[in-house]
Design an enzyme around this catalytic site. Structure first.
Site, mmCIF file in Angstrom:
data_model
loop_
_atom_site.group_PDB
_atom_site.id
_atom_site.type_symbol
_atom_site.label_atom_id
_atom_site.label_comp_id
_atom_site.label_asym_id
_atom_site.label_seq_id
_atom_site.Cartn_x
_atom_site.Cartn_y
_atom_site.Cartn_z
ATOM 1 N N SER A 53 -9.291 1.902 2.969
ATOM 2 C CA SER A 53 -8.286 2.718 2.106
ATOM 3 C C SER A 53 -7.055 1.763 1.326
ATOM 4 C CB SER A 53 -7.716 3.569 2.983
ATOM 5 O OG SER A 53 -6.912 2.700 4.006
ATOM 6 N N LYS B 186 0.735 -1.181 0.188
ATOM 7 C CA LYS B 186 -0.002 -0.002 0.000
ATOM 8 C C LYS B 186 0.762 1.069 -0.019
ATOM 9 C CE LYS B 186 -3.800 1.880 2.808
ATOM 10 N NZ LYS B 186 -4.516 1.868 4.067
ATOM 11 N N SER C 281 -10.103 -0.868 6.740
ATOM 12 C CA SER C 281 -9.309 -0.499 5.637
ATOM 13 C C SER C 281 -8.679 -1.723 5.073
ATOM 14 C CB SER C 281 -8.253 0.756 5.755
ATOM 15 O OG SER C 281 -9.113 1.665 6.071
#
Length: 492
Positions: free
Chosen positions: A206, A131, A230
């Site tokens: 996210s 990420k 997330s």
């Protein structure tokens, strides 16, 4: 004479355009050009892409497969599919190829036996994606914030370093929502990510870029973070596995933004992957010394477990009221979100940014502006916070006593399957189905349960008591065997 000349020019331009369109069409047909109207990514034809991380590492250790072939297979898949999903936002192909060649050269020397290699490097040669909010040396680390567009990592986040030390090879970084605070992964730097099962649907957030990258077989293992779901929402929307560990087990250092003080217990770093058998080995590596807090070596007999479940909150006194209270409680932040948007620089005015957004002039996304406005509206109140904290503690005590050390709780990952793009703006609190367990500090594993009639992933959250991660991970492996686990997008 001007009008006739204009008409002739127009006619020539139309003919030229027609010729070009026809030529493009012929080339596309000849070479099987891009399917602009495709709703899903194509199926996988390369067998190496259909193996788990630990299976790939074993084949590489046994010298049955070259590491460079594995890495190149993933690079080829990324080149084919990523333009459709926009999951990986920065490639690391050249470095990955060099590291793969180094692995093959080391193995050719035959200095260590297989057992030694497995102990030292459990993920030797396995492709990894990270990420973008996590530091990966030499790669961007903006968290989708325009003000941080030029931020380049000079070192690795703790979990990234641990996975690299275990032999994993990073091949790219993946998209996220702006400042990791929304459940659609879209920002003004990298744009929007798309669901590989239907490009018109969201990937979640996210860690959404990570979720869709894994689901599209562009990676096999990945790093995500979870402060309100997330990891689990993207894992659910994209039909993969994602684990939110018990708090304090996996180090959070090296990501932006970094939670602090009251937020810290909510934020968890964890593994995301396509195959359940990778979850425990990944967690062992990512936790480092923190793994001692868990009982991953304990044998789990599913027939001895107590199972509890709820199909939805149903307006019940236990869940729905508490979920809403906990959502509000989570908005009490030591570092204000509006300050994060300014990246510690000049403060921004959320209302002024909203006006600019309406004119197409703001550098921020509408979810971030909305959250900043909501933050101003919900001013911190000490007495209100005490009330919310009391509710949280009461529910925590009740759930922990109910689950004990031999119980798991099955709960929806989200009220709906992956919605279409922008729909989350009309349902901003649906993350409560995941967020409640961040506030309660319980370990949770999101498990895929196949696809619905429209081809979108289904799934379930498996929750256990504190530091009983081994229970949820054991159930994940059972559910994979029972429901088939990850289903390749585009598979007929």
């Amino acid at each position: 004479m001007a009008p006739p000349l204009t008409a002739r020019v127009q006619l020539l331009l139309l003919r030229a355009a027609g010729f070009l369109i026809g030529l493009i069409g012929q080339v596309a047909r000849a070479f099987g050009g891009p399917k602009f109207h495709a709703r899903t990514t194509g199926p996988v034809s390369e067998p190496l892409l259909l193996l788990s991380g630990i299976q790939l590492a074993k084949l590489i250790r046994q010298r049955k497969v070259k590491c460079i072939d594995v890495v190149q297979a993933y690079i080829n898949r990324i080149k084919d599919v990523n333009p459709m999903i926009n999951g990986i936002v920065k490639y690391r192909f050249e470095e990955a190829r060099k590291e793969a060649h180094s692995v093959d050269e080391r193995l050719a020397e035959k200095l260590e036996d297989e057992a030694t290699l497995e102990k030292k490097w459990p993920f030797l040669g396995v492709p990894l994606t990270v990420k973008e909010a996590f530091q990966l040396q030499g790669m961007p680390n903006s968290s989708g914030l325009v003000n941080r567009r030029d931020a380049i990592s000079k070192s690795d986040a703790t979990v990234v370093a641990l996975l690299k030390e275990a032999g994993a090879i990073p091949i790219g970084i993946t998209n996220c929502s702006e400042l990791c605070m929304w459940y659609e992964s879209s920002n003004k730097i990298y744009g929007r990510s798309n669901n590989p099962y239907d490009l018109q649907h969201i990937v979640g957030g996210s860690s959404g870029g990570e979720g869709c990258t894994l689901a599209a077989a562009c990676s096999v293992i990945g790093v995500g973070s979870d402060i309100g779901g997330s990891i689990r929402m993207p894992a659910f929307f994209n039909g993969i596995f994602g684990h939110k560990p018990s708090p304090g087990v996996v180090p959070n250092q090296g990501q932006f933004p970094m939670a602090g003080e009251a937020q810290e217990i909510f934020q968890c770093t964890g593994p995301m992957c396509r195959y359940a058998e990778d979850l425990i080995p990944m967690l062992r590596v990512m936790a480092g010394p923190g793994i001692k807090k868990l009982k991953l070596d304990a044998k789990v007999h599913l027939r001895h477990l107590k199972f509890y479940w709820m199909e939805h909150d149903g307006g019940s006194l236990l869940m729905s009221k508490v979920e809403q209270d906990l959502i509000l409680a989570q908005r009490k932040e030591p570092m204000k979100f509006v300050d994060l948007l300014g990246d510690h620089g000049k403060p921004i005015s959320p209302l002024w940014e909203l006006i600019k957004w309406c004119l197409g002039l703001s550098v921020y996304t509408i979810p971030s502006i909305g959250l900043a406005l909501l933050e101003e509206k919900l001013k911190y109140n000490k007495e209100k916070y005490k009330k919310f904290k009391a509710v949280e503690e009461s529910l925590h005590k009740e759930l922990v006593e109910m689950l004990g050390d031999d119980g798991v709780f099955l709960y929806p990952s989200h009220p709906t399957v992956a919605p279409k793009h922008h729909v989350p703006l009309t349902r901003p609190f649906n993350f409560a189905y995941t967020g409640v367990f961040n506030a309660l500090g319980l370990p949770v594993t999101q498990c895929p349960l196949g696809l619905n009639a429209k081809g979108l992933p289904l799934g379930i959250q498996v929750v256990a008591g504190p530091f009983n991660d081994h229970l949820t991970l054991a159930v994940a492996q059972y559910l994979e065997k029972s429901f088939g686990g990850w289903v390749c997008p585009g598979k007929i």
